[in-house]
Design a protein around this motif. Structure first.
Motif, PDB file in Angstrom:
ATOM      1  N   ILE A 106      34.613 199.542   3.132  1.00  0.00           N
ATOM      2  CA  ILE A 106      34.283 198.267   3.811  1.00  0.00           C
ATOM      3  C   ILE A 106      33.206 198.449   4.879  1.00  0.00           C
ATOM      4  O   ILE A 106      32.184 197.778   4.879  1.00  0.00           O
ATOM      5  CB  ILE A 106      35.550 197.653   4.444  1.00  0.00           C
ATOM      6  CG1 ILE A 106      36.523 197.198   3.357  1.00  0.00           C
ATOM      7  CG2 ILE A 106      35.173 196.485   5.357  1.00  0.00           C
ATOM      8  CD1 ILE A 106      37.825 196.610   3.880  1.00  0.00           C
ATOM      9  N   SER A 136      33.701 197.013  12.355  1.00  0.00           N
ATOM     10  CA  SER A 136      33.272 197.666  13.597  1.00  0.00           C
ATOM     11  C   SER A 136      31.931 198.379  13.404  1.00  0.00           C
ATOM     12  O   SER A 136      31.125 198.437  14.330  1.00  0.00           O
ATOM     13  CB  SER A 136      34.332 198.649  14.086  1.00  0.00           C
ATOM     14  OG  SER A 136      34.593 199.634  13.102  1.00  0.00           O
ATOM     15  N   THR A 182      40.830 190.456   6.218  1.00  0.00           N
ATOM     16  CA  THR A 182      39.886 190.431   7.355  1.00  0.00           C
ATOM     17  C   THR A 182      38.550 189.833   6.919  1.00  0.00           C
ATOM     18  O   THR A 182      37.490 190.219   7.381  1.00  0.00           O
ATOM     19  CB  THR A 182      39.640 191.858   7.893  1.00  0.00           C
ATOM     20  OG1 THR A 182      39.013 192.636   6.834  1.00  0.00           O
ATOM     21  CG2 THR A 182      40.937 192.542   8.326  1.00  0.00           C
ATOM     22  N   ASN A 205      39.394 205.482  13.954  1.00  0.00           N
ATOM     23  CA  ASN A 205      39.008 205.626  12.550  1.00  0.00           C
ATOM     24  C   ASN A 205      38.278 206.949  12.365  1.00  0.00           C
ATOM     25  O   ASN A 205      37.830 207.557  13.339  1.00  0.00           O
ATOM     26  CB  ASN A 205      38.068 204.471  12.137  1.00  0.00           C
ATOM     27  CG  ASN A 205      38.821 203.192  11.854  1.00  0.00           C
ATOM     28  OD1 ASN A 205      39.981 203.215  11.451  1.00  0.00           O
ATOM     29  ND2 ASN A 205      38.173 202.061  12.098  1.00  0.00           N
ATOM     30  N   ASN A 261      37.752 202.260   5.241  1.00  0.00           N
ATOM     31  CA  ASN A 261      36.575 202.226   6.119  1.00  0.00           C
ATOM     32  C   ASN A 261      35.295 202.652   5.408  1.00  0.00           C
ATOM     33  O   ASN A 261      34.220 202.103   5.667  1.00  0.00           O
ATOM     34  CB  ASN A 261      36.801 203.092   7.363  1.00  0.00           C
ATOM     35  CG  ASN A 261      37.845 202.503   8.292  1.00  0.00           C
ATOM     36  OD1 ASN A 261      38.762 203.175   8.721  1.00  0.00           O
ATOM     37  ND2 ASN A 261      37.720 201.215   8.601  1.00  0.00           N
ATOM     38  N   VAL A 308      42.496 194.676   2.391  1.00  0.00           N
ATOM     39  CA  VAL A 308      42.011 194.581   3.775  1.00  0.00           C
ATOM     40  C   VAL A 308      40.816 193.642   3.862  1.00  0.00           C
ATOM     41  O   VAL A 308      40.698 192.836   4.777  1.00  0.00           O
ATOM     42  CB  VAL A 308      41.662 195.972   4.334  1.00  0.00           C
ATOM     43  CG1 VAL A 308      40.950 195.856   5.661  1.00  0.00           C
ATOM     44  CG2 VAL A 308      42.938 196.823   4.470  1.00  0.00           C
TER      45      VAL A 308
HETATM   46  C1  LIG Z   1      40.008 197.268   8.949  1.00  0.00           C
HETATM   47  C2  LIG Z   1      38.555 197.143   9.326  1.00  0.00           C
HETATM   48  C3  LIG Z   1      37.651 197.364   8.153  1.00  0.00           C
HETATM   49  C4  LIG Z   1      38.418 195.735   9.836  1.00  0.00           C
HETATM   50  O1  LIG Z   1      37.106 195.298   9.896  1.00  0.00           O
HETATM   51  C5  LIG Z   1      38.228 198.200  10.373  1.00  0.00           C
HETATM   52  O2  LIG Z   1      38.991 199.145  10.522  1.00  0.00           O
HETATM   53  C6  LIG Z   1      36.964 198.207  11.138  1.00  0.00           C
HETATM   54  O3  LIG Z   1      36.230 197.229  11.143  1.00  0.00           O
HETATM   55  O4  LIG Z   1      36.715 199.280  11.762  1.00  0.00           O
END
Ligand SMILES: CC(C)(CO)C(=O)C(=O)O
Ligand SMILES: NC(=O)C1=CN([C@@H]2O[C@H](COP(=O)(O)OP(=O)(O)OC[C@H]3O[C@@H](n4cnc5c(N)ncnc54)[C@H](O)[C@@H]3O)[C@@H](O)[C@H]2O)C=CC1
Length: 294
Positions: free
Chosen positions: A184, A247, A241, A96, A181, A237
């Motif tokens: 979230i 993460s 999830t 990411n 990211n 997403v």
């Molecule tokens: C898709 C998501 C948000 C899943 O939690 C993610 O990429 C992460 O947590 O790093």
């Protein structure tokens, strides 16, 4: 195909374990995780139940057909150093954050691909990784356009029964994943909530605003990411999830350094006005600074 996975932590161990069903895999990570795998094999739990014995080492092999980079973004330069003496056909970042491919391209001579991954993985004990959600892998040229290597890499994942595609739109997809990211990870990390809390709770408007700011910055960088595409992706997403601790929240839980600079930084630090992302980044950086993590 011989696949080396550099950064065999949560995501790298999961993907490496799944790939080992079909290919020769070398997990490149750190002890005690590596030693446990060498002694007892890799145990995958959760949504996928598997025990498998890929090679595992703390150094990269002399050569491989494909190298996957799955370190945290702040360790990407270190991953490139680990691969410096490896004759790799191609390197793919499945991380990411923004800029990982540039770091790798500046340091390695072989082709470098961008990648996004929506699998969920969490390393519990040495030699064990939990799959918290199956997802998809998308790979392609970081600059966009067709790529024979991307087709080859996607085929290798597909042969191991992993849902993977090659895309000629990676600039758009990388920015769309970044919007997910920023929307979230940053908000759930600060609110200490699972992803599902963003669906209709008070933080949902914060996540949507952060996603819109990310889209604004993407467009200023020449990537045509629409506001609605970004906010829809966050909502989709978060719904898919909903039980996940992102993460970044897992890093907060573990009092570890986060990926705020690679994920929220490109938006928060941009010349475009991004007050929500700037606030999220400031609060996360303050949390890190208070603990001597930056
Ligand atoms: C898709 C998501 C948000 C899943 O939690 C993610 O990429 C992460 O947590 O790093
Ligand atoms: N865990 C997940 O569910 C998901 C993670 N991601 C992204 O994938 C990347 C990796 O995330 P995680 O696996 O959760 O992190 P992690 O911290 O569990 O794994 C990274 C591992 O790389 C190791 N490492 C660092 N430098 C190394 C080097 N030079 N050589 C060998 N090993 C090295 C670390 O010791 C660590 O074990 C991040 O960018 C993350 O945002 C993306 C989607 C989902």
């Amino acid at each position: 195909m011989h696949v080396a996975v550099v950064g065999a932590g949560s995501l790298g161990s999961l993907l490496g374990g799944l790939l080992a069903r079909e290919h020769r895999v070398t997990l490149v990570g750190r002890d005690p995780h590596v030693s446990a795998i060498r002694e007892h094999g890799l145990r995958v739990t959760g949504v996928v139940n598997l025990t498998i014995s890929p090679d595992a080492d703390t150094t990269a092999p002399a050569r491989c057909d494909l190298a996957l980079v799955t370190t945290k973004a702040f360790d990407t330069a270190g991953a490139a150093a680990t691969l410096a003496d490896t004759d790799a056909g191609c390197v793919v970042s499945l991380q990411n954050g923004l800029g990982n491919e540039t770091v790798l391209r500046d340091r390695l001579d072989c082709p470098v691909l961008a990648g996004t991954c929506t699998y969920g993985a969490r390393r519990s004990d040495p030699g064990v990784v939990a799959c918290t959600g199956e997802g998809t892998v998308t790979v392609g040229d970081p600059d966009g356009g067709p790529s024979e290597w991307a087709d080859r890499v996607a085929d290798a994942f597909t042969a191991a029964d992993i849902d993977a595609t090659a895309s000629d739109e990676m600039p758009l997809l990388v920015w769309q994943k970044l919007a997910v990211n920023v929307g979230i990870n940053a908000t759930t990390a600060l609110a200490r909530t699972e992803n599902g809390a963003l669906l209709d709770g008070p933080a949902s408007s914060v996540a949507a605003a952060a996603a819109r700011e990310t889209a604004t910055v993407a467009r200023s960088e020449g990537v045509d990411l629409a506001d609605e595409t970004a906010t829809d992706a966050v909502e989709r997403v978060a719904r898919n999830t909903r039980a996940n601790r992102s993460s970044m929240l897992q890093d907060i839980d573990a009092r570890r350094r986060t990926e705020v600079d690679a994920i929220v930084g490109p938006v928060a630090d941009h010349a475009e006005p991004t007050p929500v992302a700037a606030t999220l980044a400031g609060l996360l950086r303050a949390w890190e600074a208070e603990r001597g993590l930056r």
